[in-house]
Design an enzyme around this catalytic site. Structure first.
Site, PDB file in Angstrom:
ATOM      1  N   LYS A   1       0.861  -1.180   0.000  1.00 25.03           N
ATOM      2  CA  LYS A   1       0.000   0.000   0.000  1.00 25.03           C
ATOM      3  C   LYS A   1       0.902   1.236   0.000  1.00 25.03           C
ATOM      4  O   LYS A   1       1.420   1.650   1.035  1.00 25.03           O
ATOM      5  CB  LYS A   1      -0.911   0.056   1.225  1.00 25.03           C
ATOM      6  CG  LYS A   1      -1.937   1.215   1.122  1.00 25.03           C
ATOM      7  CD  LYS A   1      -2.458   1.686   2.447  1.00 25.03           C
ATOM      8  CE  LYS A   1      -1.619   2.778   3.056  1.00 25.03           C
ATOM      9  NZ  LYS A   1      -1.645   4.073   2.287  1.00 25.03           N
TER      10      LYS A   1
ATOM     11  N   GLY B   1      -4.935   3.133  -1.225  1.00 25.35           N
ATOM     12  CA  GLY B   1      -5.911   3.444  -0.192  1.00 25.35           C
ATOM     13  C   GLY B   1      -5.292   4.250   0.921  1.00 25.35           C
ATOM     14  O   GLY B   1      -4.092   4.547   0.924  1.00 25.35           O
ATOM     15  N   ASP B   2      -6.127   4.599   1.893  1.00 24.60           N
ATOM     16  CA  ASP B   2      -5.645   5.375   3.032  1.00 24.60           C
ATOM     17  C   ASP B   2      -5.389   4.472   4.230  1.00 24.60           C
ATOM     18  O   ASP B   2      -5.594   3.255   4.175  1.00 24.60           O
ATOM     19  CB  ASP B   2      -6.644   6.486   3.376  1.00 24.60           C
ATOM     20  CG  ASP B   2      -8.055   5.972   3.647  1.00 24.60           C
ATOM     21  OD1 ASP B   2      -8.223   4.755   3.928  1.00 24.60           O
ATOM     22  OD2 ASP B   2      -9.001   6.776   3.581  1.00 24.60           O
ATOM     23  N   GLY B   3      -4.927   5.068   5.306  1.00 27.95           N
ATOM     24  CA  GLY B   3      -4.605   4.299   6.493  1.00 27.95           C
ATOM     25  C   GLY B   3      -5.794   3.585   7.106  1.00 27.95           C
ATOM     26  O   GLY B   3      -5.746   2.365   7.329  1.00 27.95           O
ATOM     27  N   PRO B   4      -6.891   4.297   7.382  1.00 26.91           N
ATOM     28  CA  PRO B   4      -8.043   3.632   7.979  1.00 26.91           C
ATOM     29  C   PRO B   4      -8.661   2.554   7.095  1.00 26.91           C
ATOM     30  O   PRO B   4      -9.127   1.520   7.587  1.00 26.91           O
ATOM     31  CB  PRO B   4      -9.032   4.790   8.209  1.00 26.91           C
ATOM     32  CG  PRO B   4      -8.177   6.007   8.302  1.00 26.91           C
ATOM     33  CD  PRO B   4      -7.051   5.770   7.348  1.00 26.91           C
ATOM     34  N   GLY B   5      -8.678   2.778   5.770  1.00 34.98           N
ATOM     35  CA  GLY B   5      -9.350   1.835   4.886  1.00 34.98           C
ATOM     36  C   GLY B   5      -8.524   0.633   4.494  1.00 34.98           C
ATOM     37  O   GLY B   5      -9.044  -0.486   4.398  1.00 34.98           O
ATOM     38  N   VAL B   6      -7.219   0.816   4.258  1.00 30.20           N
ATOM     39  CA  VAL B   6      -6.356  -0.263   3.791  1.00 30.20           C
ATOM     40  C   VAL B   6      -5.238  -0.569   4.786  1.00 30.20           C
ATOM     41  O   VAL B   6      -4.960  -1.735   5.085  1.00 30.20           O
ATOM     42  CB  VAL B   6      -5.763   0.059   2.405  1.00 30.20           C
ATOM     43  CG1 VAL B   6      -4.754  -0.991   1.977  1.00 30.20           C
ATOM     44  CG2 VAL B   6      -6.876   0.163   1.371  1.00 30.20           C
ATOM     45  N   GLY B   7      -4.602   0.466   5.314  1.00 31.15           N
ATOM     46  CA  GLY B   7      -3.492   0.238   6.244  1.00 31.15           C
ATOM     47  C   GLY B   7      -3.904  -0.563   7.465  1.00 31.15           C
ATOM     48  O   GLY B   7      -3.226  -1.525   7.853  1.00 31.15           O
TER      49      GLY B   7
ATOM     50  N   GLU C   1      10.004   2.041  10.543  1.00 30.74           N
ATOM     51  CA  GLU C   1      10.992   3.117  10.397  1.00 30.74           C
ATOM     52  C   GLU C   1      10.187   4.400  10.497  1.00 30.74           C
ATOM     53  O   GLU C   1       9.389   4.719   9.615  1.00 30.74           O
ATOM     54  CB  GLU C   1      11.729   2.982   9.062  1.00 30.74           C
ATOM     55  CG  GLU C   1      12.975   3.859   8.989  1.00 30.74           C
ATOM     56  CD  GLU C   1      12.690   5.190   8.337  1.00 30.74           C
ATOM     57  OE1 GLU C   1      12.545   6.186   9.081  1.00 30.74           O
ATOM     58  OE2 GLU C   1      12.604   5.240   7.103  1.00 30.74           O
TER      59      GLU C   1
ATOM     60  N   CYS D   1      13.240  11.743   7.074  1.00 33.09           N
ATOM     61  CA  CYS D   1      13.134  11.418   8.496  1.00 33.09           C
ATOM     62  C   CYS D   1      14.468  11.481   9.212  1.00 33.09           C
ATOM     63  O   CYS D   1      14.519  11.673  10.432  1.00 33.09           O
ATOM     64  CB  CYS D   1      12.488  10.045   8.666  1.00 33.09           C
ATOM     65  SG  CYS D   1      13.204   8.781   7.608  1.00 33.09           S
TER      66      CYS D   1
ATOM     67  N   GLU E   1       9.054  17.068  15.164  1.00 35.51           N
ATOM     68  CA  GLU E   1       9.509  16.835  13.790  1.00 35.51           C
ATOM     69  C   GLU E   1       8.711  17.740  12.854  1.00 35.51           C
ATOM     70  O   GLU E   1       7.501  17.592  12.715  1.00 35.51           O
ATOM     71  CB  GLU E   1       9.321  15.366  13.402  1.00 35.51           C
ATOM     72  CG  GLU E   1       9.904  15.033  12.045  1.00 35.51           C
ATOM     73  CD  GLU E   1       9.777  13.567  11.673  1.00 35.51           C
ATOM     74  OE1 GLU E   1      10.691  13.058  11.008  1.00 35.51           O
ATOM     75  OE2 GLU E   1       8.773  12.943  12.050  1.00 35.51           O
TER      76      GLU E   1
END
Length: 473
Positions: free
Chosen positions: A170, A201-207, A245, A279, A378
């Site tokens: 993803k 997809g996004d975090g809530p839907g796929v992540g 990471e 990062c 950050e």
């Protein structure tokens, strides 16, 4: 405007279970340049099952078969490397030279490294009558970010394929074009069906669905520490391996015996690279208090020599990736001014002459207190905080006084002294005297910067389980 509405699952481009689209925005123009589909749990389940089926055979391929497969992928990637660079410039704003020579090139570098390591990697060893074997962990979920998109796909996909894992990727929904191109490369190179799968997809839907799926054996995530906590929480009920990471607030200790103008200029260049969206960027520069005026002058000159603008042209900084990031950076710059740091150059707003696009002025603060907001959070933009210290011991203490531990930097005219300081720094990678990258050096962090390591032979271990067979002899 182009449409990329299908996912790559089980060797075919397929429609999402439920149609739902998202515009991809070019950060230099603020205009939509593509549309993607946003996946859901049903798409994840389909991809994971395909990867599970493929694992049964792919995990048993020979070393030579996997070398030949990686070589085919490399050849196809090289053929489309310019296209990859253009996609990265379009989706996240990297200047053309940076996109070509660093961003897209890192895909080549990680594939070459994986091939080299694989040729001699020891998967088995005998200890008396016991055989110690290292076997592929299984189905891997890869959740990758937008800031170095091809690099962070390549450093996961290449070693995972090398050891015999299958995977579901993803990429960031903010910068998905490079991930889609990776899928096209894998298909053209003849990667067996189900070995590599891609869902946008996004975090809530796929992540969340990926990190919690019981058919996923390992999840590797690169992104913010906040999101990393959610990945770990979602993965915990199924006891899968979690590699992360995450964020950083890396210190750059300039010792009093360093060439101050050269060290400061190099530090400014390193933080401003990729518009500060790395990062491991050295965002806290620690300098001798007595040399602060000299440091300010050098930092001002270095920052003001940079050019900001259209990333398709000859500039050193493009935009930051999105309006969300731009607004966050502006808020933190304003906070730095409010809390009393000396604004050496830059500041709030867009650079002169740029009325559109998510462009940020290269900004340098000096006389920053170690507990200031801009010294703790950050920022992920082209913003440098210069912090004074009185003694070497104090510099080390300030450097380590952070929840992060991804990287640290030391500048000194005495390499023995630099080495001594490096041994006291709590960071996964320490760079002495502006050393360049090493593809065989492990990359990863201490503390809230993550766990596990990527790059080189250390990456292989992340994708392997260790089995002991007693009485084997």
């Amino acid at each position: 405007m182009t449409d990329h509405l299908k996912f790559y699952i089980d060797g075919a481009w397929v429609d999402p279970a439920t149609p739902r689209t998202l515009d991809v925005i070019n950060p230099a123009t603020e205009q939509a340049v593509a549309r993607i589909s946003l996946g859901a749990a049903e798409d994840v389940d389909r991809a994971v099952k395909a990867a599970q089926r493929a694992f049964a055979s792919f995990s048993r391929t020979s070393r030579q078969e996997r070398i030949e497969l990686l070589e085919a992928i490399l050849a196809e990637y090289v053929r489309r490397q310019d296209e990859m660079a253009q996609a990265i410039t379009t989706e996240m704003g990297a200047p053309a030279a940076l996109a070509r020579n660093a961003q897209a090139f890192m895909g080549v570098a990680h594939l070459n490294t994986a091939i080299s390591v694989l040729k001699d990697y020891e998967f088995e060893e005998a200890r008396g009558s016991t055989l110690i074997s290292r076997e592929p962990i299984g189905v891997c979920a890869f959740i990758t970010p937008w800031n170095w998109p091809s690099n962070q796909i390549g450093c996961k996909v290449a070693p995972a394929l090398a050891v015999g894992c299958t995977m579901v990727l993803k990429p960031s929904e903010v910068a998905p074009l490079s991930g889609i191109l990776w899928a096209e490369i894998m298909e053209a190179a003849g990667v067996p069906a189900g070995v590599f799968n891609l869902i946008n997809g996004d975090g809530p839907g796929v992540g969340a669905a990926l990190s919690s799926h019981p058919g996923v054996d390992m999840v590797s995530f690169t992104g913010s520490t906040r999101a990393g906590v959610e990945v770990a929480r979602n993965a915990a009920p199924t006891i899968k391996r979690v590699h992360q990471e995450l964020g950083g607030k890396s210190a750059n200790i300039v010792l009093d015996d360093a060439d101050i103008p050269a060290a400061v200029a190099a530090g400014v260049a390193r933080i401003m690279n990729n518009s500060g969206q790395s990062c491991n960027a050295p965002t806290r520069m620690l300098v001798p208090r007595a040399r602060m005026d000299e440091v300010k002058a050098a930092a001002k000159a270095a920052a003001e020599a940079l050019t900001v603008g259209d990333p398709t042209g000859d500039v050193t900084l493009g935009p930051v990736v999105s309006d969300v990031q731009w607004n966050k950076i502006q808020t933190l710059i304003a906070k730095g001014i409010e809390e009393g740091a000396t604004l050496v150059t830059g500041g709030v707003g867009r650079p002169d002459g740029l009325s559109a696009g998510y462009f940020v002025k290269p900004t340098v603060f000096a006389d920053v207190a170690p507990d200031a907001t801009i010294a703790r959070e950050e920022i992920f933009g082209p913003v440098l905080s210069i912090i004074p210290y009185d003694t070497e011991e104090e510099a080390i203490e300030i450097a380590n006084d952070t929840v992060y531990g991804l990287a640290a930097y030391v500048q000194s005219g005495d390499i023995a002294r630099a080495r001594g300081v490096s041994r006291q720094l709590r960071a996964g990678q320490v760079i002495l005297n502006n050393a360049g990258p090493d593809l065989m050096a492990p990359f990863g962090g201490f503390k809230q910067s993550g766990n596990g390591r990527e790059w080189g032979d250390h990456a292989f271990a992340e994708f392997l389980e260790v089995k002991a067979t007693l009485g084997h002899a």
